[in-house]
Enzyme design. Structure first.
Site, mmCIF file in Angstrom:
data_model
loop_
_atom_site.group_PDB
_atom_site.id
_atom_site.type_symbol
_atom_site.label_atom_id
_atom_site.label_comp_id
_atom_site.label_asym_id
_atom_site.label_seq_id
_atom_site.Cartn_x
_atom_site.Cartn_y
_atom_site.Cartn_z
ATOM 1 N N ASP A 32 16.116 -5.524 -6.029
ATOM 2 C CA ASP A 32 14.707 -5.699 -5.682
ATOM 3 C C ASP A 32 14.007 -4.354 -5.840
ATOM 4 O O ASP A 32 14.164 -3.453 -5.002
ATOM 5 C CB ASP A 32 14.566 -6.217 -4.247
ATOM 6 C CG ASP A 32 13.105 -6.520 -3.914
ATOM 7 O OD1 ASP A 32 12.202 -6.024 -4.633
ATOM 8 O OD2 ASP A 32 12.865 -7.260 -2.946
ATOM 9 N N TYR B 93 -4.406 -9.430 -8.110
ATOM 10 C CA TYR B 93 -3.553 -9.107 -9.263
ATOM 11 C C TYR B 93 -4.175 -8.027 -10.163
ATOM 12 O O TYR B 93 -3.510 -7.070 -10.564
ATOM 13 C CB TYR B 93 -3.307 -10.391 -10.042
ATOM 14 C CG TYR B 93 -2.502 -10.267 -11.307
ATOM 15 C CD1 TYR B 93 -1.128 -10.036 -11.279
ATOM 16 C CD2 TYR B 93 -3.108 -10.407 -12.566
ATOM 17 C CE1 TYR B 93 -0.393 -9.950 -12.450
ATOM 18 C CE2 TYR B 93 -2.383 -10.326 -13.736
ATOM 19 C CZ TYR B 93 -1.028 -10.088 -13.680
ATOM 20 O OH TYR B 93 -0.306 -10.005 -14.840
ATOM 21 N N GLY C 289 1.926 -14.786 -12.098
ATOM 22 C CA GLY C 289 1.903 -16.116 -12.692
ATOM 23 C C GLY C 289 0.540 -16.386 -13.288
ATOM 24 O O GLY C 289 -0.260 -15.460 -13.454
ATOM 25 N N GLN D 78 -13.898 -23.380 -20.998
ATOM 26 C CA GLN D 78 -13.567 -21.965 -20.819
ATOM 27 C C GLN D 78 -12.669 -21.486 -21.961
ATOM 28 O O GLN D 78 -11.914 -22.271 -22.523
ATOM 29 C CB GLN D 78 -12.900 -21.716 -19.443
ATOM 30 C CG GLN D 78 -11.515 -22.312 -19.235
ATOM 31 C CD GLN D 78 -11.531 -23.709 -18.637
ATOM 32 O OE1 GLN D 78 -12.290 -24.564 -19.063
ATOM 33 N NE2 GLN D 78 -10.661 -23.971 -17.672
#
Ligand code: NAD
Ligand code: GDC
Length: 341
Positions: free
Chosen positions: A54, A149, A79, A220
């Site tokens: 990790d 993000y 994602g 879009q």
């Protein structure tokens, strides 16, 4: 080649492909790291030294960095719109990965460091119209990136710059525009539009439902980069003298309805489209401006959306076909005439 390469996020979509690309470039000594259990890695390459760590933890980054000459940081909790709009804190925690990797790279004397940034760093006000002329690198400032993000990506880009200026780390940064291809996420909530649309069209075809759900009104726009262009561009940018963040994306802009048209054509079906207007939509229009990459590298991503989507569709078809016994038995069926019913 004797240099040791570290690929972080190697169990993920781009990382898995990059390991293979690097081997084909002649790199024999590759360390592949991800935090997922091995059975969740999209690809495991037996010639690489694969390990589970990790990388949000500082000690893990130092362990991963041992004897390494070149680092590709593709590890992030990320994602498509369905994930990043609903998990902003998780996205921002990826800052720990790049921060600790940079520190370890500095202390271990790493030669080159690549950071995977995103088109999500661009100022949202420049993406309000479907007809986007292309985002040039300067359009990231003044800063108004994707909340969560995008802020993490912009901050980490900046940190790469200051580690280069202050500590001499040879950091390189590319801003990926929506990447797609085989061996990537196509369900579960993190999938992006190209894989999601393939999966939905395949499900509609094999179940016989005749309809699909599309997020937003379908008008879009985006541009999508095929994975082979991404791995080549990533490797070449790492080896370049390009110090500032640079676009790595396609200029082939398409509406989401246009993307569905392509997938329907590949599948040989025409479906009823149900538009879910309250689904996560992100910016209205986004495209890459490749002026800088053309000038500095004499190259730009060039795989056509149609060609890339055919390969992606075939791979996703193979993943889901056995869920429809008797209907999906023809491997990678493309076009209605190949459907077994
Ligand atoms: P991915 O989710 O398939 O791969 C990322 C991998 O990182 C995953 O396997 C995940 O388990 C791993 N990871 C997350 N946290 C980790 C940790 N703490 N320690 C170790 N591993 C960890 O995503 P991808 O599409 O391969 O994206 C790779 C990189 O490119 C990411 O930084 C992403 O933000 C960036 N990017 C991708 C796209 C795209 O369209 N795919 C676009 C822009 C930027
Ligand atoms: O998820 P995404 O591909 O991310 O969505 C593109 C557009 O497609 C959105 O407007 C979304 O509403 C629409 N869409 C329609 N149907 C569906 O079923 C669907 N699933 C999904 N996911 N979308 C659908 C991405 C980020 C990445 C990365 C790249 C960089 O934003 O999610 O993490 O950084 O950008 O370019 P997108 O293109 O908005």
């Amino acid at each position: 080649m004797s240099k040791k390469v570290l690929v972080c996020g190697a169990g993920g979509f781009i990382g898995g492909h990059l390991v293979e690309y690097l081997r084909k470039q002649g790199f024999g000594d590759i360390r592949a790291i991800d935090r997922k259990p091995f059975d969740e890695w999209y690809q495991i390459h037996d010639y690489a030294e694969s390990d589970i760590l990790d990388l949000q933890h500082r000690d893990a980054c130092y362990q991963a960095m041992r004897d390494v000459d070149i680092v590709y940081n593709l590890a992030a909790d990320m994602g498509g719109m369905g994930f990043i709009e609903n998990n902003k804190a998780l996205c921002m925690l990826s800052v720990l990965i790049n921060t600790h990797l940079l520190e370890a790279a500095k202390d271990e004397g790493v030669g080159r460091f690549f950071y995977a940034s995103s088109a999500c760093v661009y100022n949202a006000s420049k993406q309000d119209e479907v007809d986007n002329p292309g985002l040039a690198e300067a359009d990231a400032y003044p800063a108004m990136p994707e909340d969560g993000y995008g802020w993490e990506k912009l901050f980490s880009e900046r940190m790469c710059r200051h580690f280069r200026e202050d500590f001499g780390i040879e950091a390189r940064v590319a801003r990926f525009h929506n990447v797609y291809g085989p061996h990537g996420t196509f369900e579960g909530g993190r999938e992006k539009a190209p894989a999601a649309i393939c999966r939905k069209v395949i499900d509609a075809k094999l179940s016989g439902s005749g309809e699909i759900e599309i997020w937003g009104d379908g008008e879009q726009t985006r541009s999508f980069m095929y994975i082979d262009d991404c791995t080549k561009g990533t490797h070449d940018i790492l080896n370049s003298d390009i110090l500032d963040p640079i676009n790595l994306g396609s200029e082939e802009m398409v509406s989401i309805n246009g993307l569905v048209d392509i997938v329907e054509d590949i599948a040989g079906v025409t479906l009823k489209r149900n538009y879910k207007l309250d689904a996560p939509k992100g910016v209205r229009g986004r495209n890459s401006d490749n002026t800088m990459i053309r000038e500095l590298m004499g190259w730009e991503p060039s795989v056509s959306l149609r060609e890339g989507m055919e390969k992606t569709y075939r791979w996703i078809y193979d993943q889901v076909a056995d869920r429809y016994p008797g209907r999906g038995t023809v491997r990678a069926a493309v076009g209605s005439e190949t459907l077994v019913s």
